[in-house]
Design a protein around this motif. Structure first.
Motif, PDB file in Angstrom:
ATOM      1  N   GLY A   1      -4.211   0.108   7.551  1.00  0.00           N
ATOM      2  CA  GLY A   1      -3.942  -0.883   8.579  1.00  0.00           C
ATOM      3  C   GLY A   1      -3.091  -0.239   9.657  1.00  0.00           C
ATOM      4  O   GLY A   1      -2.688   0.925   9.537  1.00  0.00           O
TER       5      GLY A   1
ATOM      6  N   HIS B   1       5.925   2.360   7.134  1.00  0.00           N
ATOM      7  CA  HIS B   1       5.101   2.251   8.337  1.00  0.00           C
ATOM      8  C   HIS B   1       4.550   3.637   8.665  1.00  0.00           C
ATOM      9  O   HIS B   1       5.190   4.440   9.328  1.00  0.00           O
TER      10      HIS B   1
ATOM     11  N   CYS C   1      -9.933  -8.046   4.856  1.00  0.00           N
ATOM     12  CA  CYS C   1     -10.425  -6.844   5.516  1.00  0.00           C
ATOM     13  C   CYS C   1     -11.933  -6.976   5.676  1.00  0.00           C
ATOM     14  O   CYS C   1     -12.614  -7.542   4.815  1.00  0.00           O
TER      15      CYS C   1
ATOM     16  N   TYR D   1      -0.018  -0.815  10.464  1.00  0.00           N
ATOM     17  CA  TYR D   1       1.345  -0.563  10.008  1.00  0.00           C
ATOM     18  C   TYR D   1       1.430   0.078   8.628  1.00  0.00           C
ATOM     19  O   TYR D   1       2.344   0.845   8.356  1.00  0.00           O
ATOM     20  N   HIS D   2       0.513  -0.265   7.734  1.00  0.00           N
ATOM     21  CA  HIS D   2       0.644   0.153   6.342  1.00  0.00           C
ATOM     22  C   HIS D   2      -0.686   0.624   5.772  1.00  0.00           C
ATOM     23  O   HIS D   2      -1.753   0.234   6.242  1.00  0.00           O
ATOM     24  N   ASP D   3      -0.586   1.410   4.709  1.00  0.00           N
ATOM     25  CA  ASP D   3      -1.757   1.778   3.925  1.00  0.00           C
ATOM     26  C   ASP D   3      -1.861   0.806   2.763  1.00  0.00           C
ATOM     27  O   ASP D   3      -0.852   0.391   2.191  1.00  0.00           O
ATOM     28  N   HIS D   4      -3.101   0.465   2.432  1.00  0.00           N
ATOM     29  CA  HIS D   4      -3.377  -0.478   1.359  1.00  0.00           C
ATOM     30  C   HIS D   4      -4.299   0.211   0.362  1.00  0.00           C
ATOM     31  O   HIS D   4      -5.227   0.917   0.755  1.00  0.00           O
TER      32      HIS D   4
ATOM     33  N   ASN E   1       0.531  -6.810  -4.541  1.00  0.00           N
ATOM     34  CA  ASN E   1       0.307  -8.154  -4.011  1.00  0.00           C
ATOM     35  C   ASN E   1      -0.230  -9.056  -5.120  1.00  0.00           C
ATOM     36  O   ASN E   1      -0.936  -8.593  -6.010  1.00  0.00           O
TER      37      ASN E   1
ATOM     38  N   TRP F   1      -4.376  -5.266  -5.369  1.00  0.00           N
ATOM     39  CA  TRP F   1      -4.108  -4.815  -4.001  1.00  0.00           C
ATOM     40  C   TRP F   1      -2.656  -4.360  -3.922  1.00  0.00           C
ATOM     41  O   TRP F   1      -1.737  -5.133  -4.152  1.00  0.00           O
TER      42      TRP F   1
ATOM     43  N   PRO G   1       5.881   0.978  -2.698  1.00  0.00           N
ATOM     44  CA  PRO G   1       4.650   0.248  -2.997  1.00  0.00           C
ATOM     45  C   PRO G   1       4.932  -1.128  -3.587  1.00  0.00           C
ATOM     46  O   PRO G   1       5.852  -1.293  -4.381  1.00  0.00           O
TER      47      PRO G   1
ATOM     48  N   LYS H   1       4.696  -0.047   1.788  1.00  0.00           N
ATOM     49  CA  LYS H   1       5.482  -0.698   2.834  1.00  0.00           C
ATOM     50  C   LYS H   1       6.014   0.250   3.907  1.00  0.00           C
ATOM     51  O   LYS H   1       6.485  -0.190   4.945  1.00  0.00           O
TER      52      LYS H   1
ATOM     53  N   THR I   1       0.221  -2.526  -1.450  1.00  0.00           N
ATOM     54  CA  THR I   1       0.589  -2.183  -0.078  1.00  0.00           C
ATOM     55  C   THR I   1       1.733  -1.178  -0.108  1.00  0.00           C
ATOM     56  O   THR I   1       2.723  -1.388  -0.811  1.00  0.00           O
TER      57      THR I   1
END
Length: 134
Positions: A105, A77, A41, A107-110, A19, A71, A16, A75, A73
């Protein structure tokens, strides 16, 4: 690449990151090109459209909001078909009295948490592989 589906692998690879910045959720009943141009988003619902954007942009455009978020993320995938990841991280955060709003998303969960909980949430998420059994 479709992403990881194995829960054990996902949990051991969360990585994680917090951001930079403060983020807000705004709701508008009419389309707004400025909000759309600056959002990270967008989600359209029957009652109106939700935009997530940097707090400074929301203030600049004089949008109202109630919730200021950090926020995070993940990382890893993760696959959109992965089972259990959201349940694990939301449960671990809830055990520590931290609410979360999750957005997947491609590629990633946010994860969005109250701004004052950002650093604590990172610490909890970093411990997940060590504290959970999948």
């Amino acid at each position: 690449m479709s992403g990881e589906t194995n829960l054990s692998t996902l949990l051991s690879s969360l990585n994680p990151i917090l951001n930079k910045g403060e983020y807000v959720f705004i709701n508008l009943t009419e389309p707004n090109p400025m909000a759309l141009a600056h959002c990270i988003c967008f989600f359209k619902e029957a009652e109106g459209s939700t935009y997530i954007l940097n707090r400074s942009k929301a203030d600049e455009f004089q949008f109202s909001y109630d919730f200021v978020a950090a926020w995070i993320t993940l990382k890893v995938h993760s696959s959109l078909e992965a089972v259990g990841l959201t349940a694990v991280f939301s449960s671990e955060l809830a055990k520590n009295h931290i609410g979360c709003n999750a957005v997947a998303g491609y590629y990633h969960d946010h994860i969005f948490v109250a701004i004052e909980d950002g650093n604590k949430a990172i610490e909890i998420l970093q411990k997940i592989p060590k504290t959970t059994k999948s």
